[in-house]
Enzyme design. Structure first.
Site, PDB file in Angstrom:
ATOM      1  N   ARG A  54      28.457  -8.410   5.834  1.00 55.97           N
ATOM      2  CA  ARG A  54      29.217  -9.161   4.841  1.00 55.97           C
ATOM      3  C   ARG A  54      30.296  -8.238   4.282  1.00 55.97           C
ATOM      4  O   ARG A  54      30.312  -7.053   4.563  1.00 55.97           O
ATOM      5  CB  ARG A  54      28.330  -9.759   3.743  1.00 55.97           C
ATOM      6  N   GLY A  55      31.182  -8.849   3.487  1.00 55.37           N
ATOM      7  CA  GLY A  55      32.334  -8.072   3.029  1.00 55.37           C
ATOM      8  C   GLY A  55      33.494  -8.326   3.981  1.00 55.37           C
ATOM      9  O   GLY A  55      33.319  -8.291   5.216  1.00 55.37           O
ATOM     10  N   GLN A 206      24.702  -8.208  -4.596  1.00 59.58           N
ATOM     11  CA  GLN A 206      25.336  -7.181  -3.767  1.00 59.58           C
ATOM     12  C   GLN A 206      25.572  -5.893  -4.552  1.00 59.58           C
ATOM     13  O   GLN A 206      25.593  -4.802  -3.985  1.00 59.58           O
ATOM     14  CB  GLN A 206      26.684  -7.680  -3.218  1.00 59.58           C
ATOM     15  N   ASP A 247      38.483 -10.754  -1.050  1.00 48.44           N
ATOM     16  CA  ASP A 247      38.183 -11.437   0.206  1.00 48.44           C
ATOM     17  C   ASP A 247      39.423 -12.127   0.759  1.00 48.44           C
ATOM     18  O   ASP A 247      39.513 -12.391   1.955  1.00 48.44           O
ATOM     19  CB  ASP A 247      37.062 -12.454  -0.029  1.00 48.44           C
ATOM     20  N   ASN A 257      37.833 -13.188  -4.969  1.00 42.62           N
ATOM     21  CA  ASN A 257      36.784 -12.170  -4.822  1.00 42.62           C
ATOM     22  C   ASN A 257      35.465 -12.801  -5.258  1.00 42.62           C
ATOM     23  O   ASN A 257      35.422 -13.947  -5.723  1.00 42.62           O
ATOM     24  CB  ASN A 257      37.127 -10.932  -5.654  1.00 42.62           C
TER      25      ASN A 257
HETATM   26  O1  MRU Z   1      29.708 -12.725   0.106  1.00 40.48           O
HETATM   27  P1  MRU Z   1      30.018 -11.325   0.494  1.00 40.48           P
HETATM   28  O2  MRU Z   1      28.941 -10.338   0.215  1.00 40.48           O
HETATM   29  O3  MRU Z   1      30.553 -11.215   1.902  1.00 40.48           O
HETATM   30  O4  MRU Z   1      31.178 -10.996  -0.514  1.00 40.48           O
HETATM   31  C1  MRU Z   1      32.289 -10.347  -0.192  1.00 40.48           C
HETATM   32  C2  MRU Z   1      32.355  -9.121  -0.940  1.00 40.48           C
HETATM   33  O5  MRU Z   1      31.767  -8.151  -0.545  1.00 40.48           O
HETATM   34  C3  MRU Z   1      33.065  -9.077  -2.195  1.00 40.48           C
HETATM   35  O6  MRU Z   1      33.622 -10.222  -2.645  1.00 40.48           O
HETATM   36  C4  MRU Z   1      33.970  -7.881  -2.220  1.00 40.48           C
HETATM   37  O7  MRU Z   1      34.244  -7.603  -3.540  1.00 40.48           O
HETATM   38  C5  MRU Z   1      35.218  -7.999  -1.394  1.00 40.48           C
HETATM   39  S1  MRU Z   1      34.990  -7.591   0.275  1.00 40.48           S
HETATM   40  C6  MRU Z   1      35.484  -5.926   0.389  1.00 40.48           C
END
Ligand code: MRU
Length: 366
Positions: A54-55, A206, A247, A257
């Site tokens: 994820r991320g 997270q 994101d 985000n």
């Molecule tokens: O739902 P996720 O864990 O994939 O969320 C994305 C993220 O990790 C965050 O929104 C993050 O702050 C941006 S991605 C570097």
């Protein structure tokens, strides 16, 4: 970055078998360290959708490797049609992080261009590896530019710089370094005293599970806080700067985000705390002008809210939090309008969150 003093990336090719891609299974951290194998495009889809990975940057690179394994498993005579169809399938795994579409489209373009080359598979693997390396370089550079911001705060303050972050925009969300955490790791490396307030980031936690884990493995001083604590800390001068990831960020500087980011930005504005967003160019959406109406916001399984997962000392347990009869909503992301953002930290430098300033750094996008 390190786990138990061993250097890792979040994704790599299995030693001795370049048909298998391996990732750290983030569903299990910080309680268990397990590796997940990606051998088919369906495995890549599953790993993105179910948040094995994820991320935004890591989702993009995993999808690129997903296209490589798709090609490995191709049987038939129309590789072009097959690749376009598999690309659409992969892109449907999660909607918000634009890195997914960016990486898949880049791979499709490459494969279609090279489809008659007898070395297509090897060239595709090299192309995927180069996307991965590029993300590592982006994180490194974001770290250097963001470090200057932390250094300047330290120069003025003369004591520990308190940084607040939300979600996990760390090296686990990327390949190495991270986005929001890259300046933090650089500051720690270069000897600036720092302390990080880590939002737990309900519902998937997270922050509590991943950001705290990776900061701990790098020995960066930090404290995990419930999501609603940031405003109070800011009112009492306990936060010098907020740094978050993204994101998807529009060409006008609106930032999608993890859900809850917008509220941190409001609190930061009210308390004159600088609010920075760290992101690589692969996270910009060059087409969308208005983030609130234009960015698709993922809604995830309600059980992520109605239940909670934790470690009972021997195994992972899930327990219910919400009455059976209550409805639950689970919006994964929110949009922070550009007017609340002090600056964007990119691999090309820091700019203001507006079209003119963004395009000054990325003139080729005009
Ligand atoms: O739902 P996720 O864990 O994939 O969320 C994305 C993220 O990790 C965050 O929104 C993050 O702050 C941006 S991605 C570097």
């Amino acid at each position: 970055m390190k786990i138990q003093d061993k250097h890792y990336h979040t994704i790599w090719i299995k030693e001795g078998n370049n048909k298998i891609i391996q990732v750290i299974d983030q569903r299990k951290l910080p309680f268990q360290f397990e590796i997940f194998d990606i051998e088919t495009v369906e495995d890549a889809f599953f790993s993105i959708k179910e948040m094995v990975v994820r991320g935004a940057p890591l989702i993009g690179v995993t999808a690129a490797y997903g296209m490589y394994v798709a090609l490995l498993n191709f049987e038939g005579d129309d590789v072009g049609k097959y690749i376009i169809e598999r690309a659409e399938y992969l892109k449907s795994s999660r909607p918000t992080a634009v890195n997914l579409a960016f990486a898949v489209d880049e791979m499709v373009e490459f494969i279609l261009k090279e489809k008659l080359n007898i070395d297509l598979i090897q060239l595709t693997l090299e192309k995927t590896n180069s996307l991965k390396e590029e993300e590592i370089t982006f994180g490194d550079k974001i770290g250097e530019f963001g470090f200057e911001i932390i250094k300047n705060i330290y120069k003025k303050k003369g004591e520990t710089v308190n940084i607040l972050t939300h979600c996990n925009a760390g090296w686990l969300a990327c390949i190495d370094w991270g986005t929001a955490t890259a300046p933090i790791y650089k500051a720690h490396l270069y000897g600036i005293p720092i302390h990080v307030w880590v939002d737990e980031t309900r519902p998937r936690n997270q922050g509590a599970r991943l950001t705290a884990f990776e900061l701990g493995e790098e020995n960066v001083p930090h404290t995990v806080i419930p999501d609603n604590t940031g405003g109070h800390l800011m009112q009492h001068g306990m936060v010098d700067v907020v740094i978050v990831g993204s994101d998807r960020t529009t060409i006008t500087g609106d930032v999608a985000n993890k859900i809850g980011t917008y509220l941190k930005a409001l609190a930061a504005k009210d308390n004159n705390v600088p609010f920075y967003v760290a992101l690589p160019s692969s996270t910009f959406d060059w087409k969308i002008e208005d983030g609130i109406s234009g960015i698709p916001i993922e809604q995830r399984d309600p059980t992520e809210v109605s239940e909670i997962e934790g470690w009972d000392g021997g195994k992972v347990q899930t327990v219910r939090l919400v009455p059976e009869k209550s409805k639950v909503a689970n919006y994964g992301f929110d949009v922070t309008p550009a007017r609340l953002v002090t600056g964007l930290i990119t691999e090309r430098g820091v700019c203001e969150a507006n079209k003119k300033s963004i395009l000054k750094l990325f003139p080729e996008k005009i």
